[in-house]
Design an enzyme around this catalytic site. Structure first.
Site, mmCIF file in Angstrom:
data_model
loop_
_atom_site.group_PDB
_atom_site.id
_atom_site.type_symbol
_atom_site.label_atom_id
_atom_site.label_comp_id
_atom_site.label_asym_id
_atom_site.label_seq_id
_atom_site.Cartn_x
_atom_site.Cartn_y
_atom_site.Cartn_z
ATOM 1 N N SER A 95 89.647 2.056 71.592
ATOM 2 C CA SER A 95 90.070 0.799 70.989
ATOM 3 C C SER A 95 90.989 0.029 71.935
ATOM 4 C CB SER A 95 90.727 1.066 69.635
ATOM 5 O OG SER A 95 90.998 -0.124 68.946
ATOM 6 N N ASP A 232 89.719 -6.853 70.744
ATOM 7 C CA ASP A 232 90.198 -5.677 71.463
ATOM 8 C C ASP A 232 89.025 -5.040 72.199
ATOM 9 O OD1 ASP A 232 88.817 -4.733 69.257
ATOM 10 O OD2 ASP A 232 90.195 -3.092 68.859
ATOM 11 N N ASP A 234 86.927 -2.500 71.763
ATOM 12 C CA ASP A 234 85.665 -2.119 71.125
ATOM 13 C C ASP A 234 85.166 -3.162 70.142
ATOM 14 O OD1 ASP A 234 87.774 -1.369 69.308
ATOM 15 O OD2 ASP A 234 86.343 -0.142 68.214
ATOM 16 N N ASP A 236 86.377 -4.625 67.297
ATOM 17 C CA ASP A 236 86.516 -4.619 65.836
ATOM 18 C C ASP A 236 87.795 -5.304 65.359
ATOM 19 O OD1 ASP A 236 88.399 -2.700 66.529
ATOM 20 O OD2 ASP A 236 87.697 -1.200 65.079
#
Length: 465
Positions: A95, A232, A234, A236
Site C-alpha cells: 500500500s 496511493d 495500490d 485503493d
C-alpha cells in the site's frame, strides 16, 4: 518491522517476507477460506512484488487451486475481477508504506476477509495444505484494469467531466495509466500527467507531506488545472486537490460521494469528519473502529443503500447505484469513485472548492510520527486514557481542555472547545497517528502540527522499554 498479520493482511520488511513465510500464510488462507472458482493474483509496482506474486501463485497451484494472474493492477480492480468470477484473490502490495516493505491482502469471492477470517487463517498456520497430485492450471487476465475503468465510465457518462483540466500525479501508483484513461474517457478537456516515477515512491493520501502539497499547488498553477488527482501505491486510496492546490481530506470526499450515489446509511470509522452526521443527509451513520474489515462488518449489519468510507478516502459501495448509468456494488476500498463523484459535481457547484464549501464546517487533518515501536505507541495512548490528569496535561500546551472521550480505537477526545484530537497506534506500521478536527482548515492544520510536537515530546519523556 517484523512481519505482521492483521487488518491489512500480511505486512513486513521485504527481507523478512521469505518464500516460506509467504507460502505458509497463503496456504493457511487457502485452507481456512473459500476460493470459489480459483485464485486471482495482482500486484503493485514495488520491485519486490513480482517475486512475491510468483510465490503466491506457486503455493496456490501446488495446493490444487487454479490461478489467474492479473499482473500489475489496482487492488479494487483485482477485487472487482475476482468477485465477478466468483473467485478469491491475493493482492501483493504494501500500500502506502516504503518500498523496503511489502505485504499481501486477501479476498474471498464475496470481498475482503473479515476479522473472523483473520482468526481462522492464523489458526490454520499450524496445519499446512496438503499438496495436490499435480499443479493446478495458470491463466492470465489482462482485462481487470480496463473493466474497473469501464464500470465508472458507464456510470458517470462520457461527458461527465467535459471541459475540466485535470492533472494526474502518477508517481509509482499502479493505478496511474488507468486513472488517465478514465479521465479521458469521461471527457476531460485536458489530462496532464505529472511526476511519473520508475522508482517506488510511498504516498500516504491520508498524510500528504508539506513538500508534496507545495509541489501539487505548483503543478496546478503552472498547468492551469481545475484539479489534480492521484492514489496511493495500490490504488485503493484517493487523492484529490482543488484548483487552489488544496488537498481535500478523504473523509470529505466520502461524505460528498455518499450523497452523490444516494446512500441512506453511512458506515465510517470514529476518525472520520463529524460533518457526516451534521449534514442531515443520511438516515443513519454507524461509527466503527479503523480498518476496512470493521467498516465492512458495519455495512453487512445494515443492508440496503449502504456505503462505507475511511478517513483515507477509500470508498466502499454496498448497493447498485444509478447515476447516468448503473454503478454495480464494490464493497472494498476504491479510489476511482471518490475522485470522480466530486469532480462530476464540481462544474455545477462552481468548482471543487465551492463544492467542499457546502459541507458542514468541520475540517479534519491527520499525520503520524514514524518509527514509533507499537508497544511504545500503545503505552503512551494507554497512559493518556488511564486517568484525567495525564490527558489534561497533554492538552494544556495546546490550549485545550478535555471533554468526552471515546476509546473505540485509540483515544479520541472532544475538547471543551469542540475540537477533536484522536491518538491511535497504527495497526500495520511502526507509527503513532494523530487525527484532529476543528472549525476551519487553518485551525485543524495548526492543531495537528502542535499536537504532533507534543506527542513527540511525550514519547521522549517516556521511560525506556
Amino acid at each position: 518491522m517484523a512481519p505482521r498479520f492483521g487488518t491489512s493482511g500480511l505486512r513486513g520488511l521485504v527481507t523478512e517476507l521469505t518464500p516460506e513465510l509467504v507460502a505458509a500464510h497463503v496456504g493457511a488462507f487457502l485452507r481456512a477460506c473459500p476460493q470459489g472458482t480459483g485464485l486471482f493474483i495482482g500486484r503493485d509496482l514495488r520491485p519486490s512484488s513480482p517475486a512475491l506474486a510468483q510465490v503466491v501463485a506457486e503455493t496456490a497451484r501446488r495446493a490444487g487451486v487454479p490461478v489467474t494472474d492479473c499482473g500489475a493492477v489496482p487492488t479494487p480492480a483485482l477485487a472487482l475481477a475476482a468477485m465477478g468470477a466468483g473467485a478469491g484473490a491475493v493482492m501483493v502490495t504494501g500500500s502506502h508504506i516504503p518500498a523496503d516493505r511489502n505485504g499481501l491482502k486477501f479476498y474471498l469471492p464475496t470481498g475482503e476477509i473479515t476479522k473472523a477470517d483473520e482468526a481462522a487463517i492464523l489458526a490454520a498456520l499450524d496445519h499446512p495444505m496438503p499438496p495436490a497430485p499435480e499443479p493446478a492450471p495458470l491463466s492470465r487476465d489482462t482485462t481487470a484494469g480496463a473493466a474497473w475503468v469501464r464500470r465508472s465510465v458507464t456510470a458517470f457518462g462520457a461527458d461527465a467531466l467535459a471541459g475540466l483540466r485535470v492533472g494526474v500525479w502518477s508517481h509509482s501508483a499502479v493505478s496511474r495509466d488507468l486513472m488517465i484513461a478514465a479521465l479521458r474517457a469521461l471527457g476531460c478537456a485536458a489530462v496532464v500527467e505529472l511526476g511519473r516515477s520508475e522508482e517506488f515512491i510511498p504516498v500516504d493520501t491520508e498524510a500528504v507531506p508539506e513538500g508534496a502539497r507545495r509541489q501539487i499547488a505548483d503543478w496546478i498553477a503552472e498547468h492551469r488545472l481545475d484539479a489534480l488527482v492521484s492514489t496511493d501505491g495500490d490504488g485503493d486510496r484517493p487523492l484529490l486537490a482543488d484548483a487552489e492546490g488544496r488537498v481535500i481530506p478523504g473523509d470529505l470526499l466520502g461524505q460528498i460521494t455518499a450523497a452523490a450515489v444516494g446512500a441512506e446509511v453511512v458506515v465510517t470509522p470514529v476518525s472520520s469528519n463529524s460533518g457526516v452526521e451534521a449534514g442531515g443527509r443520511f438516515r443513519r451513520v454507524i461509527r466503527t473502529r479503523i480498518g476496512s474489515p470493521f467498516v465492512i462488518a458495519g455495512m453487512e449489519a445494515a443492508p440496503g443503500r449502504t456505503v462505507g468510507y475511511e478517513a483515507n478516502g477509500g470508498f466502499l459501495l454496498g448497493f447498485e447505484a444509478r447515476l447516468a448509468g448503473p454503478l454495480p456494488p464494490l464493497p472494498t476500498r476504491d479510489s476511482l469513485l471518490p475522485i470522480l463523484a466530486p469532480l462530476s459535481r464540481a462544474r455545477a457547484a462552481g468548482g471543487l472548492a465551492a463544492l467542499v464549501g457546502r459541507e458542514p464546517d468541520r475540517f479534519t487533518a491527520s499525520d503520524r510520527l514514524e518509527e514509533v515501536p507499537a508497544e511504545r505507541a500503545r503505552a503512551l495512548v494507554a497512559g493518556l486514557a488511564a486517568q484525567p490528569e495525564p490527558l489534561a496535561a497533554f492538552l494544556a500546551p495546546l490550549g485545550e481542555v478535555p471533554g468526552p472521550t471515546d476509546l473505540t480505537d485509540g483515544l479520541r477526545v472532544t475538547c471543551a472547545s469542540g475540537r477533536i484530537l484522536h491518538v491511535r497506534p497504527s495497526g500495520n506500521a511502526p507509527e503513532l497517528r494523530l487525527y484532529v478536527e476543528a472549525e476551519n482548515p487553518d485551525a485543524a492544520g495548526s492543531l495537528l502540527a502542535r499536537g504532533l510536537a507534543v506527542l513527540g515530546q511525550a514519547l521522549v519523556k517516556m521511560p525506556p522499554a
